[in-house]
Design a protein around this motif. Structure first.
Motif, PDB file in Angstrom:
ATOM      1  N   ALA A  56       0.819  -1.219   0.000  1.00 42.09           N
ATOM      2  CA  ALA A  56       0.000   0.000   0.000  1.00 42.09           C
ATOM      3  C   ALA A  56       0.851   1.266   0.000  1.00 42.09           C
ATOM      4  N   PRO A  57       1.838   1.413   0.893  1.00 36.55           N
ATOM      5  CA  PRO A  57       2.642   2.640   0.842  1.00 36.55           C
ATOM      6  C   PRO A  57       3.415   2.777  -0.469  1.00 36.55           C
ATOM      7  N   PHE A  58       3.921   1.676  -0.958  1.00 40.33           N
ATOM      8  CA  PHE A  58       4.643   1.695  -2.230  1.00 40.33           C
ATOM      9  C   PHE A  58       3.704   2.134  -3.354  1.00 40.33           C
ATOM     10  N   ARG A  59       2.508   1.553  -3.389  1.00 38.72           N
ATOM     11  CA  ARG A  59       1.506   1.915  -4.406  1.00 38.72           C
ATOM     12  C   ARG A  59       1.149   3.400  -4.313  1.00 38.72           C
ATOM     13  N   GLU A  60       0.976   3.913  -3.103  1.00 41.07           N
ATOM     14  CA  GLU A  60       0.614   5.316  -2.931  1.00 41.07           C
ATOM     15  C   GLU A  60       1.716   6.245  -3.434  1.00 41.07           C
ATOM     16  N   LEU A  61       2.963   5.904  -3.171  1.00 42.47           N
ATOM     17  CA  LEU A  61       4.077   6.715  -3.667  1.00 42.47           C
ATOM     18  C   LEU A  61       4.120   6.727  -5.193  1.00 42.47           C
ATOM     19  N   VAL A  62       3.919   5.577  -5.802  1.00 39.15           N
ATOM     20  CA  VAL A  62       3.918   5.492  -7.269  1.00 39.15           C
ATOM     21  C   VAL A  62       2.713   6.237  -7.842  1.00 39.15           C
ATOM     22  N   GLN A  63       1.560   6.133  -7.191  1.00 37.06           N
ATOM     23  CA  GLN A  63       0.387   6.867  -7.666  1.00 37.06           C
ATOM     24  C   GLN A  63       0.612   8.378  -7.592  1.00 37.06           C
ATOM     25  N   GLY A  83       7.656  11.247 -19.351  1.00 36.32           N
ATOM     26  CA  GLY A  83       7.728  11.218 -17.898  1.00 36.32           C
ATOM     27  C   GLY A  83       8.442   9.981 -17.395  1.00 36.32           C
ATOM     28  N   LYS A  84       9.097  10.123 -16.250  1.00 38.76           N
ATOM     29  CA  LYS A  84       9.836   8.996 -15.687  1.00 38.76           C
ATOM     30  C   LYS A  84       9.611   8.906 -14.189  1.00 38.76           C
ATOM     31  N   ILE A  85       9.473   7.688 -13.736  1.00 36.96           N
ATOM     32  CA  ILE A  85       9.462   7.367 -12.319  1.00 36.96           C
ATOM     33  C   ILE A  85      10.613   6.401 -12.104  1.00 36.96           C
ATOM     34  N   GLY A 153      -3.099   9.224   1.161  1.00 37.35           N
ATOM     35  CA  GLY A 153      -2.133   8.233   0.675  1.00 37.35           C
ATOM     36  C   GLY A 153      -0.717   8.448   1.152  1.00 37.35           C
ATOM     37  N   PHE A 154      -0.273   9.703   1.195  1.00 38.91           N
ATOM     38  CA  PHE A 154       1.093   9.971   1.626  1.00 38.91           C
ATOM     39  C   PHE A 154       1.363   9.412   3.018  1.00 38.91           C
ATOM     40  N   PHE A 155       0.369   9.455   3.884  1.00 42.48           N
ATOM     41  CA  PHE A 155       0.564   9.042   5.265  1.00 42.48           C
ATOM     42  C   PHE A 155       0.873   7.558   5.415  1.00 42.48           C
ATOM     43  N   SER A 156       0.585   6.783   4.399  1.00 35.51           N
ATOM     44  CA  SER A 156       0.902   5.360   4.469  1.00 35.51           C
ATOM     45  C   SER A 156       2.407   5.108   4.488  1.00 35.51           C
ATOM     46  N   VAL A 157       3.222   6.073   4.036  1.00 35.14           N
ATOM     47  CA  VAL A 157       4.671   5.865   3.995  1.00 35.14           C
ATOM     48  C   VAL A 157       5.269   5.683   5.382  1.00 35.14           C
ATOM     49  N   PHE A 158       4.578   6.134   6.404  1.00 35.77           N
ATOM     50  CA  PHE A 158       5.103   5.974   7.752  1.00 35.77           C
ATOM     51  C   PHE A 158       5.093   4.514   8.195  1.00 35.77           C
TER      52      PHE A 158
END
Length: 184
Positions: A56-63, A83-85, A153-158
């Protein structure tokens, strides 16, 4: 000619009440605050919302990166393939068991206002705020349809670690105007 610099007592409700007397009530500052955003993120934006695991955190960062790139494509009339990620894992030089996850993109970027505003304001997204028009004039008229809409979504990175660092700059700013936001 009359010039006004400020309204007397407008700095807080109690101060204003000294000049405009309320009848049978007392004004208080009832603004909703989050004094510990990391705790809130872990409680509401982490496992309780997304479940266990790093998907989920990985997906949110990519989104978020994808939305930033789509926005820049629209602003600059770039093709759909632009564009590049870049996603990298880097061992921490100071620790043998720690790893840094980097998610880099060449999207629209974030100014200091966005980093210290909608990004860390739980439940608020720049995509549906008046700040979008101020930061990126003309973007709304190009019918952007971001994946991220709810501002959580950003908050999932924690869930990924105790140290989060966001480095960004508005896409049309110079290379010396990077903004850094750190949570330790």
């Amino acid at each position: 000619m009359l010039f006004a610099r400020r309204v007397l007592g407008a700095d807080n409700p109690r101060s204003l009440a000294q000049h405009i007397r309320p009848d049978n009530w007392r004004p208080v500052d009832a603004e909703v605050r989050v004094s510990n955003p990391v705790h809130l993120a872990r409680t509401l934006g982490g496992r309780n919302l997304y479940g266990r695991g790093v998907i989920a955190p990985f997906r949110e960062l990519v989104q978020n990166a994808t939305d930033a790139i789509r926005a820049r494509r629209l602003l600059e009339d770039r093709p759909a393939s632009w564009g590049k990620i870049r996603i990298t894992l880097e061992p921490d030089k100071a620790s043998t068991d720690e790893i840094w996850l980097h998610v880099d993109d060449n999207g629209i970027g974030m100014s200091e206002r966005v980093l210290s505003g909608p990004l860390i304001d739980f439940g608020r997204s720049i995509w549906n705020s008046p700040m979008l028009r101020e930061e990126f004039p003309g973007l709304q008229s190009k019918n952007i349809n971001p994946v991220g809409k709810f501002g959580i979504g950003f908050f999932s990175v924690f869930e990924l670690g105790d140290y989060v660092q966001v480095i960004s700059k508005h896409y049309d700013s110079g290379s010396d105007s990077e903004n850094v936001l750190e949570f330790k």
